[in-house]
Write a protein that holds these residues in place. Structure first.
Motif, mmCIF file in Angstrom:
data_model
loop_
_atom_site.group_PDB
_atom_site.id
_atom_site.type_symbol
_atom_site.label_atom_id
_atom_site.label_comp_id
_atom_site.label_asym_id
_atom_site.label_seq_id
_atom_site.Cartn_x
_atom_site.Cartn_y
_atom_site.Cartn_z
ATOM 1 N N ILE A 1 -16.752 -5.220 -2.556
ATOM 2 C CA ILE A 1 -16.276 -6.554 -2.148
ATOM 3 C C ILE A 1 -14.753 -6.625 -2.232
ATOM 4 O O ILE A 1 -14.075 -7.055 -1.290
ATOM 5 N N LEU A 2 -14.188 -6.143 -3.349
ATOM 6 C CA LEU A 2 -12.737 -6.263 -3.535
ATOM 7 C C LEU A 2 -11.966 -5.260 -2.668
ATOM 8 O O LEU A 2 -10.885 -5.575 -2.163
ATOM 9 N N VAL A 3 -12.546 -4.078 -2.458
ATOM 10 C CA VAL A 3 -11.885 -3.094 -1.588
ATOM 11 C C VAL A 3 -11.801 -3.632 -0.155
ATOM 12 O O VAL A 3 -10.799 -3.460 0.537
ATOM 13 N N ASP A 4 -12.848 -4.338 0.281
ATOM 14 C CA ASP A 4 -12.826 -4.976 1.615
ATOM 15 C C ASP A 4 -11.642 -5.932 1.739
ATOM 16 O O ASP A 4 -10.952 -5.946 2.752
ATOM 17 N N VAL A 5 -11.456 -6.753 0.704
ATOM 18 C CA VAL A 5 -10.340 -7.714 0.716
ATOM 19 C C VAL A 5 -9.015 -6.944 0.784
ATOM 20 O O VAL A 5 -8.112 -7.279 1.554
ATOM 21 N N GLN A 6 -8.909 -5.886 -0.012
ATOM 22 C CA GLN A 6 -7.663 -5.101 -0.033
ATOM 23 C C GLN A 6 -7.380 -4.475 1.330
ATOM 24 O O GLN A 6 -6.249 -4.478 1.812
ATOM 25 N N ARG A 7 -8.427 -3.960 1.962
ATOM 26 C CA ARG A 7 -8.226 -3.328 3.286
ATOM 27 C C ARG A 7 -7.827 -4.367 4.324
ATOM 28 O O ARG A 7 -7.043 -4.083 5.222
ATOM 29 N N LYS A 8 -8.394 -5.557 4.200
ATOM 30 C CA LYS A 8 -8.045 -6.628 5.134
ATOM 31 C C LYS A 8 -6.554 -6.959 5.003
ATOM 32 O O LYS A 8 -5.836 -7.061 5.993
ATOM 33 N N ILE A 9 -6.106 -7.099 3.759
ATOM 34 C CA ILE A 9 -4.689 -7.411 3.529
ATOM 35 C C ILE A 9 -3.827 -6.281 4.111
ATOM 36 O O ILE A 9 -2.851 -6.526 4.812
ATOM 37 N N GLY A 10 -4.225 -5.048 3.834
ATOM 38 C CA GLY A 10 -3.436 -3.890 4.289
ATOM 39 C C GLY A 10 -3.416 -3.735 5.800
ATOM 40 O O GLY A 10 -2.508 -3.102 6.351
ATOM 41 N N SER A 11 -4.402 -4.311 6.469
ATOM 42 C CA SER A 11 -4.429 -4.185 7.925
ATOM 43 C C SER A 11 -3.496 -5.201 8.576
ATOM 44 O O SER A 11 -3.186 -5.108 9.754
ATOM 45 N N MET A 12 -3.066 -6.195 7.799
ATOM 46 C CA MET A 12 -2.270 -7.281 8.376
ATOM 47 C C MET A 12 -0.782 -7.178 8.075
ATOM 48 O O MET A 12 0.024 -7.824 8.715
ATOM 49 N N THR A 13 -0.428 -6.384 7.062
ATOM 50 C CA THR A 13 0.960 -6.441 6.597
ATOM 51 C C THR A 13 1.372 -5.132 5.916
ATOM 52 O O THR A 13 0.510 -4.390 5.452
ATOM 53 N N SER A 14 2.677 -4.875 5.873
ATOM 54 C CA SER A 14 3.162 -3.745 5.081
ATOM 55 C C SER A 14 3.092 -4.134 3.616
ATOM 56 O O SER A 14 3.418 -5.270 3.269
ATOM 57 N N ALA A 15 2.660 -3.208 2.772
ATOM 58 C CA ALA A 15 2.493 -3.582 1.367
ATOM 59 C C ALA A 15 2.552 -2.381 0.447
ATOM 60 O O ALA A 15 2.283 -1.246 0.853
ATOM 61 N N ILE A 16 2.906 -2.667 -0.793
ATOM 62 C CA ILE A 16 2.764 -1.679 -1.852
ATOM 63 C C ILE A 16 1.642 -2.202 -2.746
ATOM 64 O O ILE A 16 1.661 -3.367 -3.154
ATOM 65 N N LEU A 17 0.642 -1.388 -2.979
ATOM 66 C CA LEU A 17 -0.518 -1.814 -3.764
ATOM 67 C C LEU A 17 -0.609 -0.967 -5.016
ATOM 68 O O LEU A 17 -0.479 0.261 -4.945
ATOM 69 N N ASP A 18 -0.837 -1.603 -6.156
ATOM 70 C CA ASP A 18 -1.057 -0.792 -7.346
ATOM 71 C C ASP A 18 -2.489 -0.936 -7.825
ATOM 72 O O ASP A 18 -3.127 -1.970 -7.624
ATOM 73 N N GLY A 19 -3.014 0.171 -8.380
ATOM 74 C CA GLY A 19 -4.404 0.165 -8.830
ATOM 75 C C GLY A 19 -4.809 1.495 -9.416
ATOM 76 O O GLY A 19 -4.015 2.163 -10.094
ATOM 77 N N ARG A 20 -6.069 1.868 -9.180
ATOM 78 C CA ARG A 20 -6.597 3.141 -9.696
ATOM 79 C C ARG A 20 -7.083 4.045 -8.573
ATOM 80 O O ARG A 20 -7.162 5.248 -8.730
ATOM 81 N N ASP A 21 -7.458 3.418 -7.449
ATOM 82 C CA ASP A 21 -8.131 4.154 -6.371
ATOM 83 C C ASP A 21 -7.473 3.890 -5.013
ATOM 84 O O ASP A 21 -8.099 4.080 -3.982
ATOM 85 N N ILE A 22 -6.236 3.419 -5.014
ATOM 86 C CA ILE A 22 -5.610 3.024 -3.741
ATOM 87 C C ILE A 22 -5.372 4.262 -2.863
ATOM 88 O O ILE A 22 -5.751 4.289 -1.689
#
Ligand code: DC
Length: 217
Positions: free
Chosen positions: A106-127
């Motif tokens: 569920i949360l990875v889906d949200v992250q991918r949606k955000i990443g498809s719309m904008t340039s971003a730096i994401l921090d996590g464990r599995d990015i």
């Protein structure tokens, strides 16, 4: 130009969020704290008396939760919860939530949606390994458990919490164990990630290393 995505992974307290926030400002792109999303679900469970051990119930919470980032604030169902998700209680329980496969989906889906719309730096464990395996840039930050514990200790002290350093180090090591050995998306360095050991380095030094890598200097 396509969105540029930068992945910053590593264990708790390695400096990911501090570094990622500054790099985001320097490059004028969005910063997404994916750990905050797992924390938000954990916080909501605790608030609603949902048993963290009851995976089915936690998945239901994740399904019925709206998480958003705006202007460096994290919103849970429309309310800012920046501070609420940083308590010791949430920190100690979040690994139990983040090991649940369906919550991750569920949360990875949200992250991918955000990443498809904008340039971003994401921090996590599995990015770099799972969420965005094709990210343009990948970093894996590490530091000794003692230094990571000390950083968390200072952070908590500044916020006025009464904390014990050796207990924090033990909690960090326990969390590493859980994050690295879980079945779904365990913490791992992507084969093409640049590893940076931040032990003994200043924030500036690490930011410079990351930015110069991105800019190809
Ligand atoms: O970075 P943090 O301490 O806020 O992360 C909280 C927890 O969420 C941590 O136990 C690992 C987990 N997490 C994860 O499994 N995947 C992510 N992309 C980010 C965090």
């Amino acid at each position: 130009m396509d969105n540029v995505l930068i992945a910053v992974d590593g264990p708790a307290g390695a400096g990911k969020s501090t570094i990622a926030k500054i790099v985001a400002q320097k490059l004028n792109i969005n910063y997404i704290d994916t750990g905050a999303m797992y924390r938000a679900v954990t916080y909501k469970c605790l608030q609603n008396g949902v048993d963290i051990e009851d995976e089915g119930a936690v998945v239901q919470v994740a399904k019925n939760t709206d998480i958003d980032f705006k202007d460096n604030n994290i919103y849970l169902d429309g309310n800012i919860i920046n501070e609420e998700i940083r308590t010791v209680d949430v920190s100690n329980k979040v690994s139990k939530v983040s090991k649940i496969g369906e919550v991750r989906e569920i949360l990875v889906d949200v992250q991918r949606k955000i990443g498809s719309m904008t340039s971003a730096i994401l921090d996590g464990r599995d990015i770099g390994s799972i969420v965005f395996p094709n990210a343009e840039f990948k970093f894996y930050l590490i530091a000794s458990p003692e230094e990571r514990g000390l950083r968390r200790f200072k952070e908590m002290k500044e916020k006025g919490y009464e904390v014990d350093l050796s207990k924090i180090v033990d909690d960090i090591v326990a969390r590493d164990e859980m994050d690295m050995n879980r079945e779904h998306a365990p913490l791992v360095r992507a084969h093409d990630a640049v590893e940076i050991d931040t032990t003994g380095k200043s924030i500036d030094e690490v930011v410079c290393e990351v930015v110069s890598h991105i800019q190809g200097n």
